[in-house]
Design a protein around this motif. Sequence first.
Motif: not given
Length: 201
Positions: A118-126, A142-145
Motif C-alpha cells: 500500500d502507499s504507506s508501505s512504499f514510504m519505507k521501501w527501496g 497516494h502513490a505514483y511513480m
Amino acid sequence: MSGLSVQIRFAVSAFACLIAFALPATAFADGSTGGASPTDPEFQPHGKATLLPNGQAIAPVDAPPEVAAIIEAGNKIATLPYIYGGGHNATFSGRGYDCSGSVSYALHGGGLLDAPLDSSSFMKWGDKGEGSWITIYTNPGHAYMVVAGLRFDTSMRTPIALAARKATTRRTRRASRVTSSRWSTKMRPSDGYTVRHPVGF
C-alpha cells in the motif's frame, strides 16, 4: 633518410601517402559506406520513454531489462479503471487497480516486487531519493511513480485520442471505458510525498 637521393625520398613519401589514403578504403571494402545509420543505437533516444496516442508507453533503447519489463507491465493495466483495493492480492490481479496496486503491479512485472504494497508501505521501501530510472512518490493517501521520464499514476491521467480509442475498442471490445491512460508526460508537484526508488534503479 637525409642520405638518400631526392628521387628516392620523393618515392618513399609518395608510397607512404598512398598507403595512408588506401587504408580507409580497404576498411570499407565490405560494401558499407562508412556512414552512420539512423537506426544505430547511438542515434536512438536514450533514457526517455515515449508515450503513444493510444496511451501505451515504449521503453527507451538503453533501458535495463527490468525497466523495459516494468513499462510493459504498466501498459497491460494503463487503461483499466481505478478500483479501490484493486491488485492487492497474491496474484496482483484485478478488473481495475488503485494507486499503490498499479505501482505494485508494474514493479512486480519488472521482477522488483514479490507482494503488493500500500502507499504507506512504499514510504519505507527501496532507497531514499530519486532513482536514475524509477522514482516512487508516496504518502499515506497516494502513490505514483516516474519510469524513464513518464509518470505512471491513477490520477491526472492522460486522455486517449478518439482514433486510438476506436482502435482499442476493436481490439479489446471494452472500448467505451477506455478513455485515459495511467501514463503521462506531465509531471505533478511532489510536495508532501516521500521519494523512494528501487535499489539500483
